[in-house]
Design an enzyme around this catalytic site. Structure first.
Site: not given
Ligand code: SAM
Length: 340
Positions: A203, A229-231, A246, A249-250
């Site tokens: 995350d 980290g940044d996915f 979740r 859906h963002d």
């Protein structure tokens, strides 16, 4: 002339009033009514002075909470009923306070502009809070705001993750990485169900900073790693099972496709992706809670809720071969996509 028979007005009358019930609960939580009463029953005047509010107004709010089934009033002393002690008190392990505070501070004002969101098809952060920044950059400026948000996610997550990880037999997988996993409730539920599984929560660094305590409390400190980290930007940590709860859906379809492509590329043959989201009925007329969630995603994100067929199409386009969906009966359903 024949008299026309009017339909029952009850559904309309109920919805005219529904937001008042929500807001009354939000206000009581936000003012700390249930936290204070968790210390013991108390009378109106003492409660009003402790909470520093107007006594007459507080009496109306407290009596409303009695009628909503959250409080009891016996001999002029208010006390929490078990449902309030479990879900409306900050310190409860099952608390839903985080999501209520987030609903009160963010969703409630954002929903106030639903008509404009429908006109323009976009979220309402700028109109409501004066900033164009997406939710994760703007709203959570402080660690406390982030903690409240992840606490809210955690409350619903704890209810949903055990049935989500039980929806399919995941015992063949060795390492799960929960992408955007926040407090790690899904990773913890998976470790509890599959004793030889090791897991990681991947995350944003700002989120990882506030979730360590949840992982420690869940008792899986040795089996769940926290990886900042940044996915969208960073490589995903290695896994034979990824999960996204979740997350899809963002985001816009374009970003979902990017993320699914990355997940697919990161998996070995036979590896899989577990998706935890609310599934819309195929004809999109239900369930009501999922449709309301989709409107909520409209006012606060780039995303929306989808049917199993819609998720399947996205997953197939990413390369996944075998896709199964399962309705859990909990707030989140499950989809498993296997790399052939
Ligand atoms: C809606 S929450 C869901 C959290 C969790 N999966 C759950 O179901 O409780 C979205 C999560 O995605 C994380 N997130 C948002 N953008 C991210 C990014 N670019 N890279 C990694 N994590 C991100 C947020 O920090 C947050 O924890």
């Amino acid at each position: 002339m024949q008299k026309s028979i009017l339909p029952e007005p009850a559904p309309v009358v109920d919805l005219i009033e529904a937001f008042r019930r929500s807001k009354a609960m939000f206000a009581a939580v936000s003012l700390g009514v249930f936290d204070l009463l968790e210390q013991g029953p108390n009378d109106l005047q003492t409660l009003a002075s402790s909470l520093e509010v107007n006594a007459d107004a507080l009496e109306r709010l407290l009596d409303s909470c009695v009628s909503l089934g959250f409080l009891k009033n016996a001999q002029a002393r208010y006390s929490n009923l078990p449902v309030a002690s479990s879900y409306l008190v900050r310190s409860s392990p099952n608390t839903l306070v985080g999501y209520i505070l987030y609903s009160n501070a963010a969703l409630y004002p954002l929903w106030g502009h639903l008509e404009d969101a429908v006109r323009e098809g976009t979220h309402r952060w700028k109109q409501t809070f004066g900033t164009d920044q997406p939710i994760y950059d703007h709203f959570f400026k402080t660690d406390q705001a982030r903690r409240d948000f992840v606490l809210g996610m955690h409350g619903f997550g704890q209810i949903s993750s055990p049935p989500v990880v039980a929806a399919f037999d995941l015992s063949r997988f060795k390492r799960l990485v929960d992408v955007g996993g926040a407090t790690g409730h899904l990773a913890a539920a998976a470790c509890a169900r599959y004793p030889s599984l090791r897991a990681a929560v991947f995350d944003l660094p700002v989120t990882i900073k506030v979730v360590r305590e949840f992982i420690e409390r869940a008792g899986f400190k040795d089996r769940i790693e926290l990886i900042p980290g940044d996915f969208f930007r960073d490589p995903l940590p290695e896994a034979d099972l990824y999960s996204v709860g979740r997350i899809l859906h963002d985001w816009s379809e374009q970003k979902i496709r990017r993320l699914l492509g990355k997940v697919y590329d990161g998996l070995p043959r036979g590896g899989a992706l577990l998706v935890a989201e609310r599934l819309l009925d195929e004809d999109k007329t239900g369930p009501v809670a999922s449709l309301m969630q989709s409107l909520s995603m409209l006012v606060c994100t780039e995303g929306k809720e989808r049917t199993l067929s819609e998720y399947s199409a996205l997953l197939k386009d990413a390369g996944f071969a075998e896709i199964q969906g399962y309705r859990t009966g909990a707030p989140l359903d499950a989809v498993l996509a296997v790399k052939g």
